[in-house]
Motif scaffolding. Structure first.
Motif, PDB file in Angstrom:
ATOM      1  N   GLU A  78     -67.510  29.869 -47.213  1.00  0.00           N
ATOM      2  CA  GLU A  78     -68.477  31.555 -47.850  1.00  0.00           C
ATOM      3  C   GLU A  78     -67.639  32.687 -47.069  1.00  0.00           C
ATOM      4  OE1 GLU A  78     -72.501  29.785 -49.978  1.00  0.00           O
ATOM      5  OE2 GLU A  78     -71.978  29.829 -48.176  1.00  0.00           O
ATOM      6  N   THR A  79     -68.295  32.477 -46.451  1.00  0.00           N
ATOM      7  CA  THR A  79     -67.516  33.312 -45.377  1.00  0.00           C
ATOM      8  C   THR A  79     -65.837  34.449 -45.414  1.00  0.00           C
ATOM      9  OG1 THR A  79     -68.925  32.745 -43.425  1.00  0.00           O
ATOM     10  CG2 THR A  79     -67.535  34.655 -43.084  1.00  0.00           C
ATOM     11  N   ALA A  80     -65.093  33.037 -45.756  1.00  0.00           N
ATOM     12  CA  ALA A  80     -63.936  33.391 -45.205  1.00  0.00           C
ATOM     13  C   ALA A  80     -63.067  34.174 -46.812  1.00  0.00           C
ATOM     14  CB  ALA A  80     -62.903  32.096 -45.539  1.00  0.00           C
ATOM     15  N   GLU A  81     -63.814  33.369 -48.155  1.00  0.00           N
ATOM     16  CA  GLU A  81     -63.926  33.972 -48.739  1.00  0.00           C
ATOM     17  C   GLU A  81     -64.798  35.114 -49.651  1.00  0.00           C
ATOM     18  OE1 GLU A  81     -65.382  31.871 -51.895  1.00  0.00           O
ATOM     19  OE2 GLU A  81     -63.603  29.923 -51.464  1.00  0.00           O
ATOM     20  N   ALA A  82     -65.661  36.074 -48.933  1.00  0.00           N
ATOM     21  CA  ALA A  82     -66.166  37.412 -48.986  1.00  0.00           C
ATOM     22  C   ALA A  82     -65.562  37.987 -48.475  1.00  0.00           C
ATOM     23  CB  ALA A  82     -67.621  36.607 -48.065  1.00  0.00           C
ATOM     24  N   LEU A  83     -64.646  37.683 -47.138  1.00  0.00           N
ATOM     25  CA  LEU A  83     -63.740  38.651 -46.388  1.00  0.00           C
ATOM     26  C   LEU A  83     -62.737  38.575 -46.362  1.00  0.00           C
ATOM     27  CD1 LEU A  83     -65.317  38.347 -43.125  1.00  0.00           C
ATOM     28  CD2 LEU A  83     -65.310  39.767 -44.529  1.00  0.00           C
ATOM     29  N   MET A  84     -62.234  37.692 -47.490  1.00  0.00           N
ATOM     30  CA  MET A  84     -60.911  38.154 -48.877  1.00  0.00           C
ATOM     31  C   MET A  84     -59.726  36.966 -47.720  1.00  0.00           C
ATOM     32  SD  MET A  84     -60.396  40.809 -50.994  1.00  0.00           S
ATOM     33  CE  MET A  84     -61.357  42.742 -50.019  1.00  0.00           C
ATOM     34  N   SER A 141     -57.870  34.248 -46.517  1.00  0.00           N
ATOM     35  CA  SER A 141     -57.324  32.372 -46.512  1.00  0.00           C
ATOM     36  C   SER A 141     -57.313  31.291 -46.271  1.00  0.00           C
ATOM     37  CB  SER A 141     -55.850  32.985 -47.811  1.00  0.00           C
ATOM     38  OG  SER A 141     -55.098  33.429 -46.474  1.00  0.00           O
ATOM     39  N   SER A 142     -57.676  31.635 -44.556  1.00  0.00           N
ATOM     40  CA  SER A 142     -57.784  30.813 -43.827  1.00  0.00           C
ATOM     41  C   SER A 142     -58.418  30.395 -43.152  1.00  0.00           C
ATOM     42  CB  SER A 142     -56.039  31.282 -42.038  1.00  0.00           C
ATOM     43  OG  SER A 142     -56.434  29.998 -41.194  1.00  0.00           O
ATOM     44  N   SER A 143     -59.372  29.426 -43.097  1.00  0.00           N
ATOM     45  CA  SER A 143     -60.475  28.862 -42.473  1.00  0.00           C
ATOM     46  C   SER A 143     -60.429  29.131 -40.895  1.00  0.00           C
ATOM     47  CB  SER A 143     -61.499  27.750 -42.996  1.00  0.00           C
ATOM     48  OG  SER A 143     -60.310  26.714 -43.158  1.00  0.00           O
ATOM     49  N   SER A 144     -59.381  29.018 -40.332  1.00  0.00           N
ATOM     50  CA  SER A 144     -58.877  28.709 -38.969  1.00  0.00           C
ATOM     51  C   SER A 144     -58.893  30.193 -38.617  1.00  0.00           C
ATOM     52  CB  SER A 144     -57.869  27.950 -38.641  1.00  0.00           C
ATOM     53  OG  SER A 144     -56.991  29.147 -39.010  1.00  0.00           O
ATOM     54  N   THR A 145     -58.964  31.442 -39.230  1.00  0.00           N
ATOM     55  CA  THR A 145     -59.447  32.490 -38.694  1.00  0.00           C
ATOM     56  C   THR A 145     -60.059  32.428 -38.945  1.00  0.00           C
ATOM     57  OG1 THR A 145     -56.996  33.802 -39.458  1.00  0.00           O
ATOM     58  CG2 THR A 145     -59.138  34.997 -39.639  1.00  0.00           C
ATOM     59  N   ILE A 146     -61.262  32.280 -39.454  1.00  0.00           N
ATOM     60  CA  ILE A 146     -63.066  32.457 -38.941  1.00  0.00           C
ATOM     61  C   ILE A 146     -63.472  31.678 -38.045  1.00  0.00           C
ATOM     62  CG2 ILE A 146     -65.154  31.920 -40.699  1.00  0.00           C
ATOM     63  CD1 ILE A 146     -63.729  35.256 -41.470  1.00  0.00           C
ATOM     64  N   HIS A 147     -63.431  30.290 -38.027  1.00  0.00           N
ATOM     65  CA  HIS A 147     -63.122  30.108 -37.295  1.00  0.00           C
ATOM     66  C   HIS A 147     -63.461  30.426 -35.836  1.00  0.00           C
ATOM     67  CE1 HIS A 147     -64.726  26.010 -38.293  1.00  0.00           C
ATOM     68  NE2 HIS A 147     -64.374  26.367 -39.304  1.00  0.00           N
ATOM     69  N   SER A 148     -62.176  30.935 -35.229  1.00  0.00           N
ATOM     70  CA  SER A 148     -61.961  31.880 -34.148  1.00  0.00           C
ATOM     71  C   SER A 148     -62.660  33.198 -34.389  1.00  0.00           C
ATOM     72  CB  SER A 148     -60.332  32.359 -34.466  1.00  0.00           C
ATOM     73  OG  SER A 148     -59.796  33.444 -33.095  1.00  0.00           O
ATOM     74  N   HIS A 149     -62.764  33.858 -34.968  1.00  0.00           N
ATOM     75  CA  HIS A 149     -64.014  34.541 -35.116  1.00  0.00           C
ATOM     76  C   HIS A 149     -65.381  34.813 -34.814  1.00  0.00           C
ATOM     77  CE1 HIS A 149     -60.854  38.301 -36.317  1.00  0.00           C
ATOM     78  NE2 HIS A 149     -60.414  37.566 -37.476  1.00  0.00           N
ATOM     79  N   ILE A 150     -65.564  33.333 -35.895  1.00  0.00           N
ATOM     80  CA  ILE A 150     -67.231  32.924 -34.840  1.00  0.00           C
ATOM     81  C   ILE A 150     -67.066  32.632 -33.551  1.00  0.00           C
ATOM     82  CG2 ILE A 150     -69.005  31.066 -35.353  1.00  0.00           C
ATOM     83  CD1 ILE A 150     -67.989  31.871 -38.191  1.00  0.00           C
ATOM     84  N   ASN A 151     -66.538  31.701 -33.029  1.00  0.00           N
ATOM     85  CA  ASN A 151     -66.199  31.469 -31.800  1.00  0.00           C
ATOM     86  C   ASN A 151     -66.447  32.525 -30.931  1.00  0.00           C
ATOM     87  OD1 ASN A 151     -66.363  28.459 -32.014  1.00  0.00           O
ATOM     88  ND2 ASN A 151     -63.823  28.605 -32.543  1.00  0.00           N
ATOM     89  N   THR A 152     -65.384  33.676 -30.863  1.00  0.00           N
ATOM     90  CA  THR A 152     -65.768  34.782 -30.230  1.00  0.00           C
ATOM     91  C   THR A 152     -67.339  34.756 -30.004  1.00  0.00           C
ATOM     92  OG1 THR A 152     -63.011  34.911 -30.295  1.00  0.00           O
ATOM     93  CG2 THR A 152     -65.188  36.493 -29.768  1.00  0.00           C
ATOM     94  N   LEU A 153     -67.162  35.124 -31.158  1.00  0.00           N
ATOM     95  CA  LEU A 153     -69.009  35.342 -31.615  1.00  0.00           C
ATOM     96  C   LEU A 153     -69.971  34.991 -30.288  1.00  0.00           C
ATOM     97  CD1 LEU A 153     -68.559  36.614 -34.982  1.00  0.00           C
ATOM     98  CD2 LEU A 153     -69.170  38.165 -33.057  1.00  0.00           C
ATOM     99  N   ILE A 154     -69.731  33.558 -30.873  1.00  0.00           N
ATOM    100  CA  ILE A 154     -70.523  32.987 -30.237  1.00  0.00           C
ATOM    101  C   ILE A 154     -70.548  32.460 -28.804  1.00  0.00           C
ATOM    102  CG2 ILE A 154     -71.491  30.457 -29.510  1.00  0.00           C
ATOM    103  CD1 ILE A 154     -70.584  29.796 -31.988  1.00  0.00           C
TER     104      ILE A 154
END
Length: 124
Positions: free
Chosen positions: A37-43, A45-58
């Motif tokens: 959902e996060t990847a789609e909302a931010l347009m 295509s890679s869920s690994s990019t979102i994972h990376s950003h989330i891990n950084t935010l954590i």
């Protein structure tokens, strides 16, 4: 870069976009969005990019995550902003109160007037 230096570094533009999306989603829905959902909302295509950003935010202390589950992200005090009352939030709250079902005339009149004031633009 040391862990302490990572914690003090400000968020990148994209990290802030990811964080803001997750924060608003949680505030609106009461639970966290999925990675997809996060990847789609931010347009993205890679869920690994979102994972990376989330891990950084954590790591930076803006989010926490409970292991082993979907939708387990949570906001921390570091990233929380003060609650802001919006017209949409007030309207949602009024609808949740079920003013049509209330038997207290004072409550009904107050909520009806508030709802009408927002819809008419008298209350901004």
């Amino acid at each position: 870069m040391t862990t302490e230096a990572t914690l003090e570094k400000t968020l990148s533009r994209r990290q802030k976009e990811v964080y803001d999306y997750i924060r608003l989603f949680i505030e609106d829905n009461g639970y966290a969005p999925t990675i997809r959902e996060t990847a789609e909302a931010l347009m993205l295509s890679s869920s690994s990019t979102i994972h990376s950003h989330i891990n950084t935010l954590i790591r930076k202390g803006y989010l926490t995550q409970t292991a082993g589950g979907v939708r387990t992200l949570a906001l921390t005090k570091k990233g929380k902003r003060p609650k802001v009352v919006t017209q949409a939030g007030i309207m949602r709250w009024i609808q949740d109160q079920g003013i049509e079902k209330t038997h207290d005339a004072n409550v009904y009149n107050l909520l009806s007037d508030l709802q009408e004031g927002i819809q008419s633009g008298r209350i901004c």
